[in-house]
Design an enzyme around this catalytic site. Structure first.
Site, PDB file in Angstrom:
ATOM      1  N   ALA A  11       1.010  -1.169  -0.060  1.00 37.05           N
ATOM      2  CA  ALA A  11       0.111   0.138  -0.032  1.00 37.05           C
ATOM      3  C   ALA A  11       0.854   1.252   0.025  1.00 37.05           C
ATOM      4  O   ALA A  11       0.246   2.321  -0.442  1.00 37.05           O
ATOM      5  CB  ALA A  11      -0.937   0.094   1.261  1.00 37.05           C
ATOM      6  N   THR A  12       2.245   1.072   0.340  1.00 36.80           N
ATOM      7  CA  THR A  12       3.130   2.331   0.456  1.00 36.80           C
ATOM      8  C   THR A  12       3.867   2.465  -0.733  1.00 36.80           C
ATOM      9  O   THR A  12       4.579   3.513  -0.985  1.00 36.80           O
ATOM     10  CB  THR A  12       3.854   2.321   1.882  1.00 36.80           C
ATOM     11  OG1 THR A  12       4.615   1.106   1.637  1.00 36.80           O
ATOM     12  CG2 THR A  12       2.976   2.292   3.085  1.00 36.80           C
ATOM     13  N   ARG A  43       5.408  -2.662   4.347  1.00 35.06           N
ATOM     14  CA  ARG A  43       6.633  -3.163   4.991  1.00 35.06           C
ATOM     15  C   ARG A  43       6.931  -2.254   6.121  1.00 35.06           C
ATOM     16  O   ARG A  43       7.357  -2.638   7.394  1.00 35.06           O
ATOM     17  CB  ARG A  43       8.183  -3.273   4.320  1.00 35.06           C
ATOM     18  CG  ARG A  43       7.970  -4.591   3.380  1.00 35.06           C
ATOM     19  CD  ARG A  43       9.025  -4.651   2.246  1.00 35.06           C
ATOM     20  NE  ARG A  43       9.175  -3.449   1.648  1.00 35.06           N
ATOM     21  CZ  ARG A  43      10.358  -3.380   0.615  1.00 35.06           C
ATOM     22  NH1 ARG A  43      11.146  -3.991   0.574  1.00 35.06           N
ATOM     23  NH2 ARG A  43      10.233  -2.109  -0.263  1.00 35.06           N
ATOM     24  N   VAL A  81       5.842  -9.976   5.131  1.00 35.97           N
ATOM     25  CA  VAL A  81       5.037 -11.201   4.472  1.00 35.97           C
ATOM     26  C   VAL A  81       5.795 -12.391   4.520  1.00 35.97           C
ATOM     27  O   VAL A  81       5.157 -13.696   4.083  1.00 35.97           O
ATOM     28  CB  VAL A  81       4.929 -10.655   2.837  1.00 35.97           C
ATOM     29  CG1 VAL A  81       4.283  -9.381   2.763  1.00 35.97           C
ATOM     30  CG2 VAL A  81       6.344 -10.558   2.337  1.00 35.97           C
ATOM     31  N   HIS A 177      -2.010  -4.244 -16.757  1.00 40.17           N
ATOM     32  CA  HIS A 177      -2.965  -2.917 -16.597  1.00 40.17           C
ATOM     33  C   HIS A 177      -3.164  -2.506 -18.271  1.00 40.17           C
ATOM     34  O   HIS A 177      -4.027  -1.723 -18.555  1.00 40.17           O
ATOM     35  CB  HIS A 177      -2.619  -2.051 -15.749  1.00 40.17           C
ATOM     36  CG  HIS A 177      -1.279  -1.429 -16.238  1.00 40.17           C
ATOM     37  ND1 HIS A 177      -0.030  -1.666 -15.453  1.00 40.17           N
ATOM     38  CD2 HIS A 177      -0.915  -0.358 -17.099  1.00 40.17           C
ATOM     39  CE1 HIS A 177       0.868  -1.143 -15.999  1.00 40.17           C
ATOM     40  NE2 HIS A 177       0.440  -0.289 -16.983  1.00 40.17           N
ATOM     41  N   ASP A 234      10.562  -6.659 -18.169  1.00 42.14           N
ATOM     42  CA  ASP A 234       9.643  -5.543 -17.319  1.00 42.14           C
ATOM     43  C   ASP A 234       8.851  -4.914 -18.735  1.00 42.14           C
ATOM     44  O   ASP A 234       7.406  -4.664 -18.064  1.00 42.14           O
ATOM     45  CB  ASP A 234      10.215  -4.374 -16.972  1.00 42.14           C
ATOM     46  CG  ASP A 234       9.644  -3.189 -16.267  1.00 42.14           C
ATOM     47  OD1 ASP A 234       8.647  -3.508 -15.465  1.00 42.14           O
ATOM     48  OD2 ASP A 234       9.689  -1.975 -16.586  1.00 42.14           O
ATOM     49  N   HIS A 239       3.524  -6.507 -21.425  1.00 39.63           N
ATOM     50  CA  HIS A 239       2.951  -5.431 -22.463  1.00 39.63           C
ATOM     51  C   HIS A 239       2.805  -5.709 -23.729  1.00 39.63           C
ATOM     52  O   HIS A 239       1.879  -5.778 -24.753  1.00 39.63           O
ATOM     53  CB  HIS A 239       3.382  -3.954 -22.092  1.00 39.63           C
ATOM     54  CG  HIS A 239       3.193  -3.383 -20.653  1.00 39.63           C
ATOM     55  ND1 HIS A 239       2.402  -4.169 -19.755  1.00 39.63           N
ATOM     56  CD2 HIS A 239       3.810  -2.471 -19.679  1.00 39.63           C
ATOM     57  CE1 HIS A 239       2.360  -3.506 -18.751  1.00 39.63           C
ATOM     58  NE2 HIS A 239       3.433  -2.659 -18.517  1.00 39.63           N
TER      59      HIS A 239
END
Length: 462
Positions: A11-12, A43, A81, A177, A234, A239
């Protein structure tokens, strides 16, 4: 309708700050997400208030009532985690949120590196945060894994084996995405719903296909991540190969879910590497403080699709950092007709360009008479600006993605056989041990491109 608890790992991180949390905010603003609560994890030690303070600059105009609604329904928890006990703590927080906000559906989003996918999956399953569910189960438990899925075919296979041993495939969303961009969703529709294209979509009429995804910025905050992956892992693996699959696939029975994924997987299983050039921009090693790094920041590839439709048609892929222009575009060049004029016909006509970014447009270039001369043609572009007509927010792709995951629509998810075929292609390129050429920033890539046939870039570099 059951409410949904969204559990966000990472989330950070940058993705959550710039895309995911703004997308959740927009869904609430647009009344597309109603009964919802949030459990954010990261974390480092932090708080809900600090998290939302970091996100606020990413949103143009904030409705304070909705902003406070989200804050009120959120919990933040620092999580290791790799520590099994952390998931028992998370489970207690899940129950707390569900009882307080009357939610029962669970969406786990892994916005973290793929190294952590297996440990997170085992942790949340062992702690009963996500349980095995049948396809029509109500409430549902879904889990999303951000790209890239692994670092090669072997690691991807290990991750998937870990996931498949505990969860049903319909619960799992391996997302890219790029597949949720509005213009990308239009690729299949343009081809399969227009009579002027579908009969010509083969090696009889198409000369080559070119897919370009270029960026102008250097590597900065994601240096550790990027140096582990590079341009091939990447960008190309997910993509660009997904765009290639959408362009080249056979007609599915329906333009939905499993039908599309079947046809994309079939295309990728027939792709082979022909030739290529790798590069690294001048100053990359200094930017990431790794003087010996051999990570490629540029790749120009020629691929072949070994089937009846595409035999003999080269597919050129080009991507890189610190290049002259930021763009994502697909150029489909049709073959030239015999020129019946006394003067030369334009060489770059009869091309369909599908521009994904920065502006979403379709452009069809045709030959037309030059008004100034009797027997001379000029290329004329007929253009449709999709992004001009439909104004979408920067987080639109993730808004769409989150909605589709919540309703269980698998077309936004890349099936594992697609990923496995894609990694096979990338692994075969690395096996060639191509040299890495240094290129100047703000150019189109290494000077060695002059010896490599990239149709729209075969010229002397600046």
């Amino acid at each position: 309708m059951n409410g949904t608890l969204i559990i966000l790992f990472g989330a950070t991180g940058e993705l959550s700050r710039r895309k995911l949390i703004p997308a959740l905010y927009r869904l609430i603003v647009e009344k597309k997400l109603h009964k919802v609560a949030f459990l954010f994890t990261g974390r480092e030690q932090s708080s809900v208030e600090s998290l939302f303070d970091a996100v606020q600059p990413e949103i143009d105009s904030i409705d304070q009532e909705i902003w406070q609604f989200m804050i009120q329904r959120s919990i933040y928890c620092a999580v290791d985690v790799s520590n099994a006990e952390s998931y028992n703590v998370l489970y207690d927080l899940v129950i707390t949120q569900e009882q307080q906000w009357h939610t029962s559906n669970r969406l786990v989003y892994c916005a973290v590196a793929s190294d952590f996918f297996c440990s997170i999956t085992r942790g949340i399953v062992n702690a009963s945060i996500v349980e095995y569910k049948n396809i029509n189960s109500n409430p549902w438990h879904h889990i999303v894994y951000e790209k890239p899925f692994g670092k090669d075919k072997q690691s991807a296979h290990a991750i998937n084996t870990c996931i498949a041993s505990t969860l049903a495939e319909h619960q799992v969303f391996r997302i890219d995405h790029y597949l949720t961009k509005e213009i990308v969703n239009n690729i299949a529709l343009i081809r399969f719903t227009n009579c002027i294209f579908e009969p010509l979509w083969n090696n009889t009429y198409i000369d080559y296909v070119e897919i370009i995804l270029s960026e102008t910025l250097p590597i900065s905050s994601k240096s550790t991540y990027y140096d582990t992956y590079g341009a091939l892992r990447d960008v190309v693996q997910n993509h660009m190969l997904q765009l290639l699959a959408l362009i080249a696939m056979e007609a599915p029975i329906k333009l939905t879910g499993e039908y599309i994924r079947d046809k994309k997987a079939n295309v990728l299983s027939h792709v082979s590497f022909v030739d290529g050039i790798l590069g690294q921009y001048e100053g990359y090693r200094k930017d990431i403080n790794r003087p010996a790094s051999e990570t490629e920041t540029f790749a120009a590839l020629e691929l072949a699709i070994n089937n009846k439709r595409w035999a003999g048609v080269p597919f050129f892929l080009r991507t890189g950092k610190c290049l002259q222009k930021k763009e994502t575009v697909i150029n489909i060049m049709f073959k030239s007709v015999t020129c019946l004029l006394t003067k030369q016909c334009p060489p770059a006509a009869n091309m369909l360009s599908i521009r994904v970014a920065p502006d979403a447009t379709f452009s069809l270039t045709l030959n037309a008479k030059n008004p100034a001369e009797i027997d001379t043609l000029i290329p004329i572009a007929m253009e449709y600006c999709h992004s001009c007509r439909f104004i979408l927010s920067p987080s639109h792709e993730y808004e769409f993605l989150l909605q589709e995951v919540m309703r269980g629509e698998q077309s936004v998810s890349v099936r594992f056989d697609e990923i496995e075929h894609a990694w096979h292609i990338i692994d075969s390129i690395y096996a060639k041990k191509l040299p890495i050429y240094i290129y100047k920033q703000n150019t189109i890539g290494p000077a060695e491109l002059n010896q490599f046939y990239i149709p729209l870039y075969k010229k002397t570099l600046p």
